[in-house]
Design a protein around this motif. Sequence first.
Motif, PDB file in Angstrom:
ATOM      1  N   ASP A  62    -103.674   7.173 -18.592  1.00 52.15           N
ATOM      2  CA  ASP A  62    -104.410   6.097 -17.921  1.00 52.15           C
ATOM      3  C   ASP A  62    -105.658   5.803 -18.747  1.00 52.15           C
ATOM      4  N   PRO A  63    -105.749   4.604 -19.349  1.00 52.14           N
ATOM      5  CA  PRO A  63    -106.913   4.278 -20.179  1.00 52.14           C
ATOM      6  C   PRO A  63    -108.236   4.433 -19.439  1.00 52.14           C
ATOM      7  N   ALA A  64    -108.222   4.239 -18.124  1.00 49.11           N
ATOM      8  CA  ALA A  64    -109.466   4.320 -17.349  1.00 49.11           C
ATOM      9  C   ALA A  64    -109.980   5.755 -17.253  1.00 49.11           C
ATOM     10  N   THR A  65    -109.085   6.745 -17.362  1.00 51.97           N
ATOM     11  CA  THR A  65    -109.513   8.141 -17.205  1.00 51.97           C
ATOM     12  C   THR A  65    -109.367   8.970 -18.486  1.00 51.97           C
ATOM     13  N   LEU A  66    -108.932   8.343 -19.572  1.00 55.35           N
ATOM     14  CA  LEU A  66    -108.703   9.091 -20.815  1.00 55.35           C
ATOM     15  C   LEU A  66    -109.958   9.824 -21.286  1.00 55.35           C
ATOM     16  N   ALA A  67    -111.099   9.145 -21.329  1.00 51.57           N
ATOM     17  CA  ALA A  67    -112.340   9.780 -21.782  1.00 51.57           C
ATOM     18  C   ALA A  67    -112.708  10.957 -20.886  1.00 51.57           C
ATOM     19  N   SER A  68    -112.541  10.802 -19.579  1.00 50.19           N
ATOM     20  CA  SER A  68    -112.848  11.890 -18.639  1.00 50.19           C
ATOM     21  C   SER A  68    -111.945  13.090 -18.892  1.00 50.19           C
ATOM     22  N   GLN A  69    -110.655  12.838 -19.156  1.00 52.41           N
ATOM     23  CA  GLN A  69    -109.719  13.926 -19.435  1.00 52.41           C
ATOM     24  C   GLN A  69    -110.157  14.693 -20.686  1.00 52.41           C
ATOM     25  N   ILE A  70    -110.607  13.963 -21.695  1.00 53.20           N
ATOM     26  CA  ILE A  70    -111.069  14.598 -22.936  1.00 53.20           C
ATOM     27  C   ILE A  70    -112.327  15.429 -22.657  1.00 53.20           C
ATOM     28  N   GLU A  71    -113.268  14.856 -21.899  1.00 54.08           N
ATOM     29  CA  GLU A  71    -114.511  15.568 -21.591  1.00 54.08           C
ATOM     30  C   GLU A  71    -114.247  16.860 -20.825  1.00 54.08           C
ATOM     31  N   VAL A  72    -113.339  16.793 -19.859  1.00 47.95           N
ATOM     32  CA  VAL A  72    -113.013  17.987 -19.075  1.00 47.95           C
ATOM     33  C   VAL A  72    -112.343  19.035 -19.966  1.00 47.95           C
ATOM     34  N   ALA A  73    -111.388  18.595 -20.788  1.00 47.71           N
ATOM     35  CA  ALA A  73    -110.644  19.528 -21.643  1.00 47.71           C
ATOM     36  C   ALA A  73    -111.567  20.238 -22.631  1.00 47.71           C
ATOM     37  N   LEU A  74    -112.597  19.548 -23.113  1.00 48.40           N
ATOM     38  CA  LEU A  74    -113.466  20.109 -24.136  1.00 48.40           C
ATOM     39  C   LEU A  74    -114.833  20.556 -23.609  1.00 48.40           C
ATOM     40  N   ASN A 101    -106.505  24.727 -42.351  1.00 45.17           N
ATOM     41  CA  ASN A 101    -107.470  24.199 -43.311  1.00 45.17           C
ATOM     42  C   ASN A 101    -108.889  24.569 -42.853  1.00 45.17           C
ATOM     43  N   THR A 102    -109.644  25.272 -43.705  1.00 44.48           N
ATOM     44  CA  THR A 102    -110.981  25.711 -43.306  1.00 44.48           C
ATOM     45  C   THR A 102    -111.912  24.534 -42.991  1.00 44.48           C
ATOM     46  N   ALA A 103    -111.656  23.374 -43.586  1.00 41.07           N
ATOM     47  CA  ALA A 103    -112.507  22.205 -43.343  1.00 41.07           C
ATOM     48  C   ALA A 103    -112.279  21.589 -41.970  1.00 41.07           C
ATOM     49  N   THR A 104    -111.084  21.828 -41.378  1.00 40.54           N
ATOM     50  CA  THR A 104    -110.753  21.166 -40.112  1.00 40.54           C
ATOM     51  C   THR A 104    -110.417  22.125 -38.974  1.00 40.54           C
ATOM     52  N   GLN A 105    -110.368  23.423 -39.237  1.00 44.98           N
ATOM     53  CA  GLN A 105    -109.881  24.353 -38.211  1.00 44.98           C
ATOM     54  C   GLN A 105    -110.780  24.465 -36.985  1.00 44.98           C
ATOM     55  N   GLN A 106    -112.071  24.087 -37.111  1.00 46.08           N
ATOM     56  CA  GLN A 106    -112.985  24.171 -35.968  1.00 46.08           C
ATOM     57  C   GLN A 106    -112.940  22.930 -35.064  1.00 46.08           C
ATOM     58  N   ILE A 107    -112.268  21.880 -35.515  1.00 44.79           N
ATOM     59  CA  ILE A 107    -112.223  20.638 -34.728  1.00 44.79           C
ATOM     60  C   ILE A 107    -111.230  20.813 -33.576  1.00 44.79           C
ATOM     61  N   PRO A 108    -111.673  20.611 -32.330  1.00 43.96           N
ATOM     62  CA  PRO A 108    -110.735  20.750 -31.213  1.00 43.96           C
ATOM     63  C   PRO A 108    -109.673  19.652 -31.226  1.00 43.96           C
ATOM     64  N   VAL A 109    -108.433  20.044 -30.943  1.00 45.77           N
ATOM     65  CA  VAL A 109    -107.313  19.114 -30.949  1.00 45.77           C
ATOM     66  C   VAL A 109    -106.714  19.026 -29.555  1.00 45.77           C
ATOM     67  N   ILE A 110    -106.520  17.803 -29.081  1.00 48.51           N
ATOM     68  CA  ILE A 110    -105.832  17.555 -27.812  1.00 48.51           C
ATOM     69  C   ILE A 110    -104.537  16.826 -28.154  1.00 48.51           C
ATOM     70  N   LEU A 111    -103.427  17.360 -27.675  1.00 49.67           N
ATOM     71  CA  LEU A 111    -102.137  16.736 -27.970  1.00 49.67           C
ATOM     72  C   LEU A 111    -101.798  15.669 -26.942  1.00 49.67           C
ATOM     73  N   LEU A 112    -101.224  14.572 -27.422  1.00 53.57           N
ATOM     74  CA  LEU A 112    -100.697  13.514 -26.566  1.00 53.57           C
ATOM     75  C   LEU A 112     -99.178  13.641 -26.604  1.00 53.57           C
ATOM     76  N   THR A 113     -98.552  13.777 -25.450  1.00 56.96           N
ATOM     77  CA  THR A 113     -97.107  13.928 -25.447  1.00 56.96           C
ATOM     78  C   THR A 113     -96.488  13.391 -24.170  1.00 56.96           C
ATOM     79  N   ALA A 114     -95.249  12.964 -24.280  1.00 55.78           N
ATOM     80  CA  ALA A 114     -94.504  12.527 -23.104  1.00 55.78           C
ATOM     81  C   ALA A 114     -93.753  13.721 -22.502  1.00 55.78           C
TER      82      ALA A 114
END
Length: 127
Positions: free
Chosen positions: A110-122, A73-86
């Motif tokens: 880990d809720p305490a490090t989730l934001a950091s993981q996102i920041e590093v990934a992006l 979708n051209t409206a959403t293709q630029q949004i970075p996606v991080i997958l959550l999986t077991a």
Amino acid sequence: MAARQVLLIDDEAAIRTIAKASLQFTRDWNVLTAASGEEGMAIAQSHQPDAILLDVKMPKVDGLATLKALKENTATQQIPVILLTATVKVVAQQQYAQLGAKAVIIKPFDPATLASQIEVALNWNAP
């Protein structure tokens, strides 16, 4: 700078609650949530979040189908996606990357490090 806006798509209410609270508490981000791939697609198009956290295993439209739809979708293709999986299989993670996922965060996270993981990934620099 305005607060980051993150869309969390996960069919489990408990995961949505924990992740939303974690990201709001640790980073003061605006967190939108969706319980299905279809709902997530609609929110992504209308709100244009800075990133999407997407659960792989969901009923009906799963995370990979949702990721594919977001990238087509051209409206959403630029949004970075991080997958959550077991799933920790490397083969699966390589497939996710080929489909356009920026990163994979393993559940349970880990809720305490989730934001950091996102920041590093992006490559988001913490303020």
